[in-house]
Design a protein around this motif. Sequence first.
Motif, PDB file in Angstrom:
ATOM      1  N   TYR A 145       0.830  -1.202   0.000  1.00  0.00           N
ATOM      2  CA  TYR A 145       0.000   0.000   0.000  1.00  0.00           C
ATOM      3  C   TYR A 145       0.870   1.259   0.000  1.00  0.00           C
ATOM      4  N   ALA A 146       1.942   1.252   0.856  1.00  0.00           N
ATOM      5  CA  ALA A 146       2.836   2.414   0.898  1.00  0.00           C
ATOM      6  C   ALA A 146       3.528   2.610  -0.438  1.00  0.00           C
ATOM      7  N   ALA A 205       2.384   1.678  -3.341  1.00  0.00           N
ATOM      8  CA  ALA A 205       1.378   2.154  -4.301  1.00  0.00           C
ATOM      9  C   ALA A 205       1.126   3.651  -4.107  1.00  0.00           C
ATOM     10  N   ARG A 206       1.019   4.047  -2.806  1.00  0.00           N
ATOM     11  CA  ARG A 206       0.832   5.480  -2.542  1.00  0.00           C
ATOM     12  C   ARG A 206       2.029   6.286  -3.033  1.00  0.00           C
ATOM     13  N   LEU A 207       3.233   5.755  -2.802  1.00  0.00           N
ATOM     14  CA  LEU A 207       4.428   6.459  -3.241  1.00  0.00           C
ATOM     15  C   LEU A 207       4.466   6.566  -4.769  1.00  0.00           C
ATOM     16  N   GLN A 208       4.102   5.478  -5.441  1.00  0.00           N
ATOM     17  CA  GLN A 208       4.053   5.537  -6.900  1.00  0.00           C
ATOM     18  C   GLN A 208       3.037   6.580  -7.377  1.00  0.00           C
ATOM     19  N   GLN A 209       1.883   6.573  -6.689  1.00  0.00           N
ATOM     20  CA  GLN A 209       0.853   7.543  -7.061  1.00  0.00           C
ATOM     21  C   GLN A 209       1.344   8.969  -6.826  1.00  0.00           C
ATOM     22  N   GLU A 210       2.008   9.174  -5.672  1.00  0.00           N
ATOM     23  CA  GLU A 210       2.543  10.506  -5.381  1.00  0.00           C
ATOM     24  C   GLU A 210       3.624  10.887  -6.382  1.00  0.00           C
ATOM     25  N   GLN A 231       1.899  11.844  -9.496  1.00  0.00           N
ATOM     26  CA  GLN A 231       1.319  13.175  -9.358  1.00  0.00           C
ATOM     27  C   GLN A 231       2.399  14.252  -9.398  1.00  0.00           C
TER      28      GLN A 231
END
Length: 534
Positions: free
Chosen positions: A149-150, A152-157, A160
């Motif tokens: 999850y972290a 995935a969030r980092l990839q998303q960030e 962005q």
Amino acid sequence: MRHNAGLSHHLLEHVLPRTPSLPENGDTLFDALRALSALLDPVTLKPAIVRAACALGQARRCLLVRSEAGLPLVVAEALRRGDDVYNARHQRLAEPVELSAMPLALPLVHGGETLATLYLQQDKAPDPARDHRLAQLATHAAICLANAYAHARLQQENEQLACAERELRTSQELLKQGERFNHAGSMRYLVREDLMFCSEELCRIYGLAPGRNCITYDEFAALMHPDDRHEVIDTVNAAVAMGGTIRVEHRICRQDTGEVRYISGIGKPVWVDGTFVEYVGTATDITVRRQAEYAIRSAQIDMERVSRANTVGQLTASIAHEINQPLMSIVANAGASLRWLDRAVPDLEHARAGLRDIITEGQRAAGIITGLQGLARNSAPVFERVNVHAAIQHVLALSRSELERRDISLVLALSPAELHVLGDPVQLQQVLLNLVVNAIEAMADLREAVRILRISSRCCAAQHVEVCVEDSGEGIPAQAMPRVFDAFYTTKQGGMGMGLAICRSIIENHRGRLRVAPARPRGTVFCFDLPRVP
């Protein structure tokens, strides 16, 4: 570890059927943990967790349920809501599944938070060693799931951030292109540091060396034209002292070529904790606009001179008559004076009277010529105190013979008090002469009707002087009335269509208004008003 009926569940993610038993040894657990650790995509990791749990737990059925407080949800409810629940073969479940039928529940807890829960349905009797391996799997799966999850969030960030960076670069490029297109540069002026940061386009406008985008205020002041420097500095200092907006127009001498450019600048203060710390603004190169304005003004002056010459030309016969009158009087008085002097006893008194008349008529002729020279001269306007009635009389002196030749009656309704305005006497005489000539021509074709030219003046509310020129001609057609002041529009055959347009421009430059209206019972009346001066 039994199923808790009060557990809240948000998404039912995977349902797997019974998986063949794996050998119960540490290598298998280690391999499973190592395989899970290598997966950083939650979409891939979650079914791998379910398969590993089925294999190590020798379960007939296994579900991985992501938990979220406040939303109680079982498989049956998920199906009713339309959520997709799949088995290992990616077949959608059609029948409801009750969590109560899954006796073993393994929460995946990480950092004090339950990320999901594994539900297993086993056919074999309880086995402590097997359950211990499942607990170890659940602990490690929670860590892997949290990491996924972290990640995935980092990839998303990161995506962005990369998107924001691309948008920023695009915005900067658009800003540069816009500045180049509009010949406008941007700047930041740090008040305390006394530094001014210039954009690429502003550096080009100022002629700064490449890469030198930071200058001091003194260096900026040195770029200004010497004739504008003190005024601009005073304006900037006054704005900085108050924390107000800076608005200036000035010339600069480019640092590289010395070329003079016209600049229009504006700066807005930026406030931090009640104190402004910097200015941000733009400086626009308006040299081309200024040159165009000067060219237009020069063309307008030339057009005004041509219009004056054209108007005077229409009165050529009348002007020649006006000049011939004093010349004939001079000749007559000169002859009479000679005869008085040739007598046996010279009559000096009559000779002196004749000479005085010669002087008077000569001055009259000189005045007419001087007035004509002023009207035809291509000179810059000079504003001074002008006697309105004297200007009217001067124009009537030029057009008097034309009025007599066309049998036009003159009616003067001038204010008893002298009226003065501030303006250029030549331009105001041009306006009056143009209006009088137009009035004369408007009555040229009248046969039986009485031709009357009426000129009036009055003081409006002690603040403005109004002058009206009225004729008794046929009048201007109603459809043409809104366009009489348009350039190149005329109702006269062979007319230029510039006379009234120039008249309106002159009056507006004198802070006045020029209007037209039908006269009663017939004809047209033109009126203009100007601010009165003592």
